[in-house]
Design a protein around this motif. Sequence first.
Motif, PDB file in Angstrom:
ATOM      1  N   THR A 149      64.874  88.252  78.231  1.00 56.76           N
ATOM      2  CA  THR A 149      65.264  87.879  79.330  1.00 56.76           C
ATOM      3  C   THR A 149      63.653  88.631  80.197  1.00 56.76           C
ATOM      4  N   VAL A 150      63.328  88.111  81.723  1.00 60.77           N
ATOM      5  CA  VAL A 150      62.189  88.901  82.709  1.00 60.77           C
ATOM      6  C   VAL A 150      62.370  88.966  83.358  1.00 60.77           C
ATOM      7  N   ALA A 151      62.924  90.085  84.083  1.00 56.29           N
ATOM      8  CA  ALA A 151      63.154  90.761  85.438  1.00 56.29           C
ATOM      9  C   ALA A 151      62.102  90.461  86.650  1.00 56.29           C
ATOM     10  N   LEU A 152      61.620  90.177  87.237  1.00 56.84           N
ATOM     11  CA  LEU A 152      60.415  90.114  88.497  1.00 56.84           C
ATOM     12  C   LEU A 152      61.077  90.671  89.644  1.00 56.84           C
ATOM     13  N   THR A 153      59.828  91.839  90.284  1.00 59.06           N
ATOM     14  CA  THR A 153      60.535  92.358  91.047  1.00 59.06           C
ATOM     15  C   THR A 153      59.499  91.453  92.271  1.00 59.06           C
ATOM     16  N   TYR A 154      59.978  91.731  93.479  1.00 54.84           N
ATOM     17  CA  TYR A 154      59.201  91.943  95.087  1.00 54.84           C
ATOM     18  C   TYR A 154      58.984  93.451  95.800  1.00 54.84           C
ATOM     19  N   SER A 155      58.567  93.709  96.038  1.00 54.50           N
ATOM     20  CA  SER A 155      58.947  95.280  97.037  1.00 54.50           C
ATOM     21  C   SER A 155      57.919  94.921  98.307  1.00 54.50           C
ATOM     22  N   ASN A 156      58.727  95.187  99.694  1.00 61.98           N
ATOM     23  CA  ASN A 156      57.547  94.941 100.737  1.00 61.98           C
ATOM     24  C   ASN A 156      56.643  96.486 100.840  1.00 61.98           C
ATOM     25  N   GLY A 157      56.888  97.737 100.730  1.00 63.91           N
ATOM     26  CA  GLY A 157      56.437  98.861 100.283  1.00 63.91           C
ATOM     27  C   GLY A 157      56.671  99.246 101.985  1.00 63.91           C
ATOM     28  N   ILE A 158      57.008  98.639 102.897  1.00 65.33           N
ATOM     29  CA  ILE A 158      57.469  98.984 104.684  1.00 65.33           C
ATOM     30  C   ILE A 158      58.483  99.865 104.510  1.00 65.33           C
ATOM     31  N   ASP A 159      59.977  98.639 104.101  1.00 60.00           N
ATOM     32  CA  ASP A 159      61.160  98.384 104.543  1.00 60.00           C
ATOM     33  C   ASP A 159      62.110  99.172 103.238  1.00 60.00           C
ATOM     34  N   GLY A 160      61.371  98.884 102.214  1.00 64.53           N
ATOM     35  CA  GLY A 160      62.492  98.979 101.142  1.00 64.53           C
ATOM     36  C   GLY A 160      63.353  97.715 100.385  1.00 64.53           C
ATOM     37  N   LEU A 161      62.171  96.932 101.005  1.00 60.29           N
ATOM     38  CA  LEU A 161      63.094  96.223 100.523  1.00 60.29           C
ATOM     39  C   LEU A 161      62.719  95.716  99.330  1.00 60.29           C
ATOM     40  N   LYS A 162      63.874  95.032  98.050  1.00 60.49           N
ATOM     41  CA  LYS A 162      63.544  95.068  96.601  1.00 60.49           C
ATOM     42  C   LYS A 162      64.118  93.974  96.149  1.00 60.49           C
ATOM     43  N   SER A 163      63.568  92.541  95.728  1.00 60.80           N
ATOM     44  CA  SER A 163      64.265  91.887  95.313  1.00 60.80           C
ATOM     45  C   SER A 163      64.026  91.757  94.241  1.00 60.80           C
ATOM     46  N   VAL A 164      64.584  91.467  92.538  1.00 59.25           N
ATOM     47  CA  VAL A 164      64.772  91.455  91.496  1.00 59.25           C
ATOM     48  C   VAL A 164      65.258  89.926  90.645  1.00 59.25           C
ATOM     49  N   VAL A 165      64.603  88.628  90.588  1.00 56.89           N
ATOM     50  CA  VAL A 165      64.743  87.408  90.163  1.00 56.89           C
ATOM     51  C   VAL A 165      64.874  87.656  88.596  1.00 56.89           C
ATOM     52  N   LYS A 166      65.450  87.339  88.130  1.00 60.70           N
ATOM     53  CA  LYS A 166      65.445  87.342  86.656  1.00 60.70           C
ATOM     54  C   LYS A 166      65.198  85.519  85.646  1.00 60.70           C
ATOM     55  N   GLY A 171      65.391  78.338  75.092  1.00 62.50           N
ATOM     56  CA  GLY A 171      65.753  77.868  73.846  1.00 62.50           C
ATOM     57  C   GLY A 171      64.774  76.749  74.371  1.00 62.50           C
ATOM     58  N   ALA A 172      64.210  76.194  75.298  1.00 65.98           N
ATOM     59  CA  ALA A 172      63.202  75.306  75.386  1.00 65.98           C
ATOM     60  C   ALA A 172      62.647  75.139  76.546  1.00 65.98           C
ATOM     61  N   GLY A 173      62.890  75.990  77.509  1.00 67.84           N
ATOM     62  CA  GLY A 173      61.854  76.740  78.239  1.00 67.84           C
ATOM     63  C   GLY A 173      63.028  77.631  79.573  1.00 67.84           C
ATOM     64  N   VAL A 174      62.491  77.642  79.936  1.00 68.05           N
ATOM     65  CA  VAL A 174      61.390  79.038  81.045  1.00 68.05           C
ATOM     66  C   VAL A 174      62.974  78.367  82.181  1.00 68.05           C
ATOM     67  N   GLU A 175      64.422  79.137  82.670  1.00 69.03           N
ATOM     68  CA  GLU A 175      65.390  79.053  83.945  1.00 69.03           C
ATOM     69  C   GLU A 175      65.711  80.335  84.385  1.00 69.03           C
ATOM     70  N   LEU A 176      65.789  79.686  85.794  1.00 66.68           N
ATOM     71  CA  LEU A 176      66.173  81.007  87.183  1.00 66.68           C
ATOM     72  C   LEU A 176      67.557  81.104  86.345  1.00 66.68           C
ATOM     73  N   ILE A 177      67.863  83.127  86.551  1.00 63.90           N
ATOM     74  CA  ILE A 177      68.997  83.225  86.578  1.00 63.90           C
ATOM     75  C   ILE A 177      69.688  83.362  86.986  1.00 63.90           C
ATOM     76  N   GLY A 178      69.491  84.608  87.574  1.00 67.01           N
ATOM     77  CA  GLY A 178      69.357  85.445  88.582  1.00 67.01           C
ATOM     78  C   GLY A 178      68.774  86.028  89.737  1.00 67.01           C
ATOM     79  N   ASN A 179      69.228  86.607  90.980  1.00 67.08           N
ATOM     80  CA  ASN A 179      68.353  86.780  91.875  1.00 67.08           C
ATOM     81  C   ASN A 179      69.570  88.003  92.529  1.00 67.08           C
ATOM     82  N   THR A 180      68.584  88.777  92.821  1.00 68.39           N
ATOM     83  CA  THR A 180      69.406  90.497  93.768  1.00 68.39           C
ATOM     84  C   THR A 180      68.044  90.819  94.712  1.00 68.39           C
ATOM     85  N   ALA A 181      69.369  91.306  95.590  1.00 65.00           N
ATOM     86  CA  ALA A 181      68.184  92.068  96.732  1.00 65.00           C
ATOM     87  C   ALA A 181      68.761  93.319  96.981  1.00 65.00           C
ATOM     88  N   ASN A 182      68.279  94.377  96.735  1.00 66.00           N
ATOM     89  CA  ASN A 182      68.391  96.145  96.969  1.00 66.00           C
ATOM     90  C   ASN A 182      68.496  96.036  98.021  1.00 66.00           C
TER      91      ASN A 182
END
Length: 182
Positions: A149-166, A171-182
Amino acid sequence: MLAAAALLAAGLAGCGPGDSTVAKTPQPPAAAPISTPGRPSTTAAAAPTGTTAPPVDPCAVDLAAPAIARAVSELPRDPRSHQPWNPEPLAGNYNECAQLSAVIVKANTNATNPNTRAVMFHLGKYIPQGVPDTYGFNGIDPSQCTGDTVALTYSNGIDGLKSVVKFRWNGAGVELIGNTAN
């Protein structure tokens, strides 16, 4: 008496300025046991003979791996700037042994805010297709990453908004399993 003086003179003549009793005293071999009263014997360590570095751990994170530059060179150009991608990762956890690992790269442009994207790998091999959209991510959250599992992040650096997408290797490919925002 004369014989004793001759022997003394002959003995002194054999000594030069560089000679000493220390230099002529036999030394123990380098690996000879050394013991001190009250302590167990130890073996003296031999000095290293070569300058070879220890072998590189293929399962360690390696953001300088040649596979990254090869993969980035295969990417289509950035859709906004029409420039290729810079092969030097901004972040990542590339690992030859992980089921899923990723690096974040940016467009090779002088723009103030260049596009970024994640490039994903399975067992150190670039995954060229079948990966959900990975544009815009600018970091990785190692605390949420595992071997598959890889947790990619996005942070705009301005208002502290940070999203994490896992993303997970299923076993056969990559699938999106989660999306959270702080």
